[in-house]
Design an enzyme around this catalytic site. Structure first.
Site, PDB file in Angstrom:
ATOM      1  CE  LYS A  41      -3.735   0.381   2.521  1.00 15.80           C
ATOM      2  NZ  LYS A  41      -4.425   0.433   3.844  1.00 15.80           N
TER       3      LYS A  41
HETATM    4  O1  G3P Z   1      -7.913   1.764   5.117  1.00 18.41           O
HETATM    5  C1  G3P Z   1      -7.870   3.163   5.370  1.00 18.41           C
HETATM    6  C2  G3P Z   1      -8.609   3.442   6.582  1.00 18.41           C
HETATM    7  O2  G3P Z   1      -8.117   2.648   7.642  1.00 18.41           O
HETATM    8  C3  G3P Z   1      -8.672   4.876   7.009  1.00 18.41           C
HETATM    9  O3  G3P Z   1      -9.754   4.906   7.820  1.00 18.41           O
HETATM   10  O4  G3P Z   1     -11.164   5.621   9.650  1.00 18.41           O
HETATM   11  O5  G3P Z   1      -8.785   6.371   9.567  1.00 18.41           O
HETATM   12  O6  G3P Z   1     -10.458   7.273   7.951  1.00 18.41           O
HETATM   13  P1  G3P Z   1     -10.061   6.126   8.789  1.00 18.41           P
END
Ligand code: G3P
Length: 225
Positions: free
Chosen positions: A87
């Protein structure tokens, strides 16, 4: 359609891989942080063993220069296997690293995507997956459904193999909107699986069926009649 879990928690992966048609697991440094001071490679190797060869593991780099990102990717592949998806956030350094790594046939998940431009460039650079950040887009007045649907249109029009792996969800309806707007895959925190499958509507319906059955047949099931 692919459902992935956005977690590095072993118990959650063990539990939910029995429940949902799981296609893989995604992590990032913030998700790793939630697990406390677990050994990084050890934990990821455990996850990889747990989910097996048919499911994908996506591991994020942490270096911020192109050279550093390429080196991080090589280290992950050396320790965890060549089938891991690397990633990489799509900024200038990340995009340059994606180009280098795709020449080596490394599997790439282009991440931290908020705009069509980031997505289009990652598609052109040969990324295997694009991870648009649904909730974070919404929080910044970016129309997440439009970005996903525009990316999907270009992928289809150009007959690319890139898939949209939508991420960053804070509600169940964000997940379903992402899929409805063209995401071929979503990665979700385990809590949303529980939330989406155990709403009071569902549990009330099941409990009504149980009490109707039991009012006639007592505490039996079909197999114990
Ligand atoms: O996979 C990306 C994700 O984990 C980001 O999520 O909740 O930090 O916006 P968030």
């Amino acid at each position: 359609m692919e459902f992935l879990l956005d977690t590095a928690n072993i118990d959650d992966i063990k539990k939910y891989q029995e429940i949902i048609p799981l296609s893989g697991v995604t992590t990032n440094p913030s998700i790793i942080k939630k697990e406390g001071k677990a050994d990084f490679f050890d934990r990821l190797a455990q996850i990889k063993k747990l989910i097996g060869d048919k499911r994908s593991l996506h591991v994020q780099v942490v270096a911020t220069t192109t050279e550093g990102i390429v080196a991080d990717a090589h280290a992950v592949l050396a320790k965890l296997g060549k089938d891991v998806y690397i990633k990489i956030p799509v900024n200038q350094a990340g995009l340059a690293a994606i180009k280098i790594l795709k020449k080596e046939n490394v599997r790439i998940t282009a991440t931290s995507i908020y705009t069509e431009l980031q997505g289009f460039l990652a598609i052109a650079a040969g990324a295997d997956y694009l991870a648009p950040y649904y909730n974070r887009m919404e929080n910044n007045n970016i129309d997440a459904n439009k970005v996903i649907s525009d990316l999907n249109q270009v992928i289809n029009h150009e007959q690319r193999n890139t898939k949209i792996l939508a991420a960053s969800f804070h509600t169940v309806s964000q997940i379903t909107s992402a899929i409805a707007n063209g995401a071929q895959a979503v990665t979700v925190a385990p809590s949303f699986i529980a939330e989406g499958l155990e709403s009071h509507l569902i549990t009330d319906a099941i409990s009504d069926f149980t009490s109707d059955w039991e009012s006639i047949f007592g505490k039996t099931t079909i197999s114990t009649l």
